[in-house]
Design an enzyme around this catalytic site. Structure first.
Site, PDB file in Angstrom:
ATOM      1  N   ASP A 160      56.365  72.094  22.871  1.00  0.00           N
ATOM      2  CA  ASP A 160      57.219  71.448  21.016  1.00  0.00           C
ATOM      3  C   ASP A 160      58.280  72.771  20.618  1.00  0.00           C
ATOM      4  O   ASP A 160      58.165  73.719  20.258  1.00  0.00           O
ATOM      5  CB  ASP A 160      55.755  71.801  20.140  1.00  0.00           C
ATOM      6  CG  ASP A 160      56.792  71.182  18.694  1.00  0.00           C
ATOM      7  OD1 ASP A 160      57.613  70.633  18.475  1.00  0.00           O
ATOM      8  OD2 ASP A 160      55.399  71.619  17.560  1.00  0.00           O
ATOM      9  N   GLU A 192      63.221  73.975  11.553  1.00  0.00           N
ATOM     10  CA  GLU A 192      61.967  72.879  11.584  1.00  0.00           C
ATOM     11  C   GLU A 192      60.238  73.339  11.020  1.00  0.00           C
ATOM     12  O   GLU A 192      59.611  72.715  10.018  1.00  0.00           O
ATOM     13  CB  GLU A 192      62.055  72.214  13.346  1.00  0.00           C
ATOM     14  CG  GLU A 192      61.194  70.373  12.674  1.00  0.00           C
ATOM     15  CD  GLU A 192      60.281  70.173  13.315  1.00  0.00           C
ATOM     16  OE1 GLU A 192      59.533  69.213  12.963  1.00  0.00           O
ATOM     17  OE2 GLU A 192      59.649  71.905  13.426  1.00  0.00           O
ATOM     18  N   GLU A 193      60.056  74.143  12.318  1.00  0.00           N
ATOM     19  CA  GLU A 193      58.569  74.536  12.338  1.00  0.00           C
ATOM     20  C   GLU A 193      58.067  75.483  10.357  1.00  0.00           C
ATOM     21  O   GLU A 193      57.462  75.274  10.021  1.00  0.00           O
ATOM     22  CB  GLU A 193      57.867  75.851  12.900  1.00  0.00           C
ATOM     23  CG  GLU A 193      58.267  74.778  14.243  1.00  0.00           C
ATOM     24  CD  GLU A 193      57.037  73.944  14.640  1.00  0.00           C
ATOM     25  OE1 GLU A 193      56.316  73.858  13.612  1.00  0.00           O
ATOM     26  OE2 GLU A 193      56.858  73.218  15.553  1.00  0.00           O
TER      27      GLU A 193
END
Length: 434
Positions: A160, A192-193
């Site tokens: 990821d 994104e996280e």
């Protein structure tokens, strides 16, 4: 103690924790990966196998670089260099560091396209940030007979989502070798996280035209090599309670904020299991039940003090309906559970909330999957309302979300290589659209 008894005791002490470790890992990953390290077969050099592969060596390069959210500049530089060496024109799209972070890094989205094609019709996109902590890249030989495809690659970001990043790049390069003018662009975003700051920045930029110059978006996340037909929506909110502090020996002199918030949280906790007609949140055949997670609860100063404040944060994965409808249901549930108490405050601070996201699956040759996790997809506004050609959105990638973010994050060489084939198939379908 006899020597044989001593040996048996030492053996038991060593085997027990190892066995427990295997059991825990098997439960966590449902047999996807085993937490084992077996020596490589004779004459097999795992590092050499990686070095001999353009895909595997690129994946290793970017995974060895720490890129926790807000600290993505080094991996961004590596990608800029690599893509520039392979006939891509690259641009940096500077993205400010999130306000709650003290990083001084200049981090940026990486936007790349074949030379002379600044407006590609097909965009492959994933993210280059990871969750903390960084875990070093490592290689693990398969159990039993050696099979190159079963080599396991572990480390933070190996799944990821740097697996998607590497596979996308190689798939694009393969197409460029066969057809140098293939209209494919690459967008690798930061953060994104941490709420999708990078994708939001791209969405708000001049690159996101109206109408769009692109007709296909291929997003990369761990999907077990399956094409995702949609994912649940996302909504967050906070509940706060006010009380009056007092000595716990004389609680009638105060008012407990925790006693105020407990029945409210109990009601919230069950909203996903209650039918809509009875005041619950909606479910759907496609996504199942809406789920709620009370992620944090805070309150009080000490055990012998009546608490004057309490709070909780809640994450909701929406299975159906709109964000506004869900908020109304939650407001009513909180009001009912608290008896309309003015000591309870409900806040919806997340302006990034979104309903369930349906995705395109019209490319043959893929198994389909529905996922519960969120992505950057709803962060990218698509301005195709007045366009004759509607933008298609696909979500696909190697690895499983079941190990992403964990201490054993990893995937096999075989899965990573199959992902290149999958992305190539999606690119082929997009090229045929014109």
């Amino acid at each position: 103690m006899k020597l044989s008894h001593l040996a048996a005791a030492l053996s038991a002490q060593l085997v027990a924790p190892v066995a427990a470790g295997y059991l825990r890992q098997d439960i966590l990953t449902a047999g996807t990966l085993r937490n084992t390290t077996v020596p490589a077969a004779p004459n097999e050099d795992l590092n050499q196998i990686v070095s001999d592969s353009q895909l595997l060596s690129l994946h290793r390069t970017i995974c060895e670089i720490e890129s926790v959210s807000n600290h993505e500049s080094t991996v961004g530089e590596a990608l800029i260099k690599y893509l520039g060496e392979h006939d891509f024109t690259t641009e940096k799209q500077i993205v400010p560091v999130d306000e709650d972070d003290d990083s001084t890094d200049e981090r940026y989205n990486v936007w790349a396209y074949p030379k002379g094609s600044p407006k590609p019709k097909i965009i492959l996109t994933s993210h280059i940030d990871t969750v903390p902590p960084h875990i070093n890249y490592s290689l693990h030989a398969p159990e039993g007979d050696f099979d190159r495809a079963n080599i396991t690659i572990k480390g933070r970001g190996t799944v990821d989502a740097k697996a998607s990043v590497a596979a996308m790049i190689i798939a694009a390069l393969d197409h460029m070798k066969e057809s140098p003018d293939v209209p494919v662009g690459l967008l690798f975003v930061v953060s994104e996280e941490r709420g999708g700051t990078g994708m939001i920045h791209f969405s708000d930029s001049e690159l996101n035209t109206s109408p769009p110059f692109f007709h296909t978006l291929i997003f990369g996340e761990p999907t077990e090599l399956k094409l995702v037909d949609g994912h649940k929506g996302n909504l967050r909110f906070d509940v706060e309670a006010k009380g009056v502090s007092a000595h716990s020996g004389y609680p009638w002199l105060g008012h407990s904020a925790i006693s105020e918030i407990l029945p409210v949280l109990a009601r919230i906790d069950g909203l996903g299991d209650i039918p809509v007609e009875d005041g619950g949140l909606p479910s759907s055949e496609k996504y199942g039940s809406t789920t709620l997670n009370i992620g944090t609860v805070r309150g009080g100063a000490a055990g012998n003090v009546v608490p004057e404040s309490a709070s909780a944060s809640v994450a909701v994965r929406l299975a159906d309906g709109t964000v506004e409808d869900a908020q109304d249901i939650i407001r009513k549930a909180v009001a009912d559970a608290s008896g309309g108490s003015k000591n309870i405050t409900l806040k919806f601070p997340d302006d990034k909330a979104y309903p369930p996201i349906d995705l395109d699956t019209d490319v043959d040759g893929f198994e389909l999957l529905t996922v519960n996790y969120g992505t950057d997809i709803p962060k990218l506004d698509i301005h195709d309302e007045d366009s004759d050609v509607k933008v298609k959105r696909y979500l696909y990638g190697p690895g499983t979300i079941l190990v992403a973010h964990g201490v054993d994050e990893g995937l096999t060489v075989g899965d990573l290589e199959k992902a290149v084939e999958g992305y190539s198939k999606l690119i082929d379908a997009a090229v045929k659209r014109g």
